[in-house]
Design a protein around this motif. Sequence first.
Motif, PDB file in Angstrom:
ATOM      1  N   HIS A 184       0.854  -1.192   0.000  1.00 39.12           N
ATOM      2  CA  HIS A 184       0.000   0.000   0.000  1.00 39.12           C
ATOM      3  C   HIS A 184       0.886   1.236   0.000  1.00 39.12           C
ATOM      4  O   HIS A 184       0.932   1.983   0.992  1.00 39.12           O
ATOM      5  CB  HIS A 184      -0.935  -0.023   1.208  1.00 39.12           C
ATOM      6  N   SER A 186       2.706   4.972  -1.279  1.00 41.46           N
ATOM      7  CA  SER A 186       2.209   6.325  -1.474  1.00 41.46           C
ATOM      8  C   SER A 186       1.757   6.521  -2.920  1.00 41.46           C
ATOM      9  O   SER A 186       2.154   5.756  -3.809  1.00 41.46           O
ATOM     10  CB  SER A 186       3.326   7.333  -1.163  1.00 41.46           C
ATOM     11  N   PRO A 187       0.923   7.532  -3.186  1.00 43.17           N
ATOM     12  CA  PRO A 187       0.486   7.801  -4.567  1.00 43.17           C
ATOM     13  C   PRO A 187       1.655   7.980  -5.534  1.00 43.17           C
ATOM     14  O   PRO A 187       1.589   7.550  -6.683  1.00 43.17           O
ATOM     15  CB  PRO A 187      -0.341   9.079  -4.434  1.00 43.17           C
ATOM     16  N   ALA A 188       2.733   8.603  -5.071  1.00 41.69           N
ATOM     17  CA  ALA A 188       3.890   8.814  -5.943  1.00 41.69           C
ATOM     18  C   ALA A 188       4.514   7.488  -6.355  1.00 41.69           C
ATOM     19  O   ALA A 188       4.900   7.301  -7.519  1.00 41.69           O
ATOM     20  CB  ALA A 188       4.928   9.692  -5.241  1.00 41.69           C
ATOM     21  N   VAL A 190       2.944   4.559  -6.389  1.00 43.21           N
ATOM     22  CA  VAL A 190       1.975   3.891  -7.265  1.00 43.21           C
ATOM     23  C   VAL A 190       2.139   4.363  -8.699  1.00 43.21           C
ATOM     24  O   VAL A 190       2.135   3.566  -9.655  1.00 43.21           O
ATOM     25  CB  VAL A 190       0.531   4.148  -6.780  1.00 43.21           C
ATOM     26  N   GLU A 191       2.293   5.673  -8.854  1.00 42.39           N
ATOM     27  CA  GLU A 191       2.488   6.233 -10.186  1.00 42.39           C
ATOM     28  C   GLU A 191       3.786   5.713 -10.809  1.00 42.39           C
ATOM     29  O   GLU A 191       3.822   5.326 -11.980  1.00 42.39           O
ATOM     30  CB  GLU A 191       2.534   7.760 -10.087  1.00 42.39           C
ATOM     31  N   GLN A 193       5.310   2.957 -10.224  1.00 39.46           N
ATOM     32  CA  GLN A 193       5.243   1.524 -10.506  1.00 39.46           C
ATOM     33  C   GLN A 193       4.421   1.189 -11.746  1.00 39.46           C
ATOM     34  O   GLN A 193       4.377   0.024 -12.151  1.00 39.46           O
ATOM     35  CB  GLN A 193       4.687   0.782  -9.284  1.00 39.46           C
ATOM     36  N   ARG A 194       3.818   2.189 -12.349  1.00 41.95           N
ATOM     37  CA  ARG A 194       3.146   1.951 -13.627  1.00 41.95           C
ATOM     38  C   ARG A 194       4.155   1.763 -14.751  1.00 41.95           C
ATOM     39  O   ARG A 194       3.816   1.292 -15.832  1.00 41.95           O
ATOM     40  CB  ARG A 194       2.208   3.117 -13.940  1.00 41.95           C
ATOM     41  N   ARG A 202       5.835  -4.219  -7.598  1.00 39.26           N
ATOM     42  CA  ARG A 202       4.492  -4.166  -6.997  1.00 39.26           C
ATOM     43  C   ARG A 202       4.305  -5.388  -6.100  1.00 39.26           C
ATOM     44  O   ARG A 202       4.690  -6.499  -6.447  1.00 39.26           O
ATOM     45  CB  ARG A 202       3.418  -4.150  -8.083  1.00 39.26           C
TER      46      ARG A 202
END
Length: 224
Positions: A184, A186-188, A190-191, A193-194, A202
């Motif tokens: 889980h 942070s948003p940064a 997550v971005e 890991q795209r 991931r």
Amino acid sequence: MTDDRPTDFRRARSAEQREVRKQTILEAAAELLAELPVRDISLRELSRRVGLSKTNVVRYFETREAVFFELLNRELARWIEELPAELARSGQGAAASPRTVTDMLARSLAGRTLLCELFAALGSELERNISAESARDFKRAHTRLLAELAELLRGPLPALSPAAARELVSLTVVYTAGLWPFAHPSPAVVEAQRDPELADTRVDFAERLGRALHLSATGLLTPE
């Protein structure tokens, strides 16, 4: 939130009334944990959510850590109470393979966000600023609950010795605490890991936890 709530708190005298008030505080803490990480929740913030002064909250819980310790043990007790039914529904109420049991255990934990959040905060956050007395009180109750869980797991895994079952439970807590934040991010992150090159970074919590528990259970079942 009604205006008479603080008055009700001040009038609490019996053990039953105090338990109701404590439950209200714990529910507020759980609500805050759905919005903020543990490190950002102060006793003052919790007091505002409940609608009380900090002094009134301290009548029920000495510190914010005490609130989260109590919440963790209550969530753990609830999981232990509900786990036999989950084992039965998955067909693992009797002796089963380690893999099926550990996968089911991981899936069950993955669905309990609050419990996992508190496990993840335990060693790194909650146990850092407490007295020895508070730590002792929490750990005594916590250890008893973990012993119950260990005994429960010996149902579907009867080949586990009592000591091995306790170790598997201890590893379950440690793996959960370690994996949950990475699953889980942070948003940064997550971005980031795209990026296809970062796909392997991931973390699927249930899958990774299930594998770690399977490897541990297999090792604990192997005679030395």
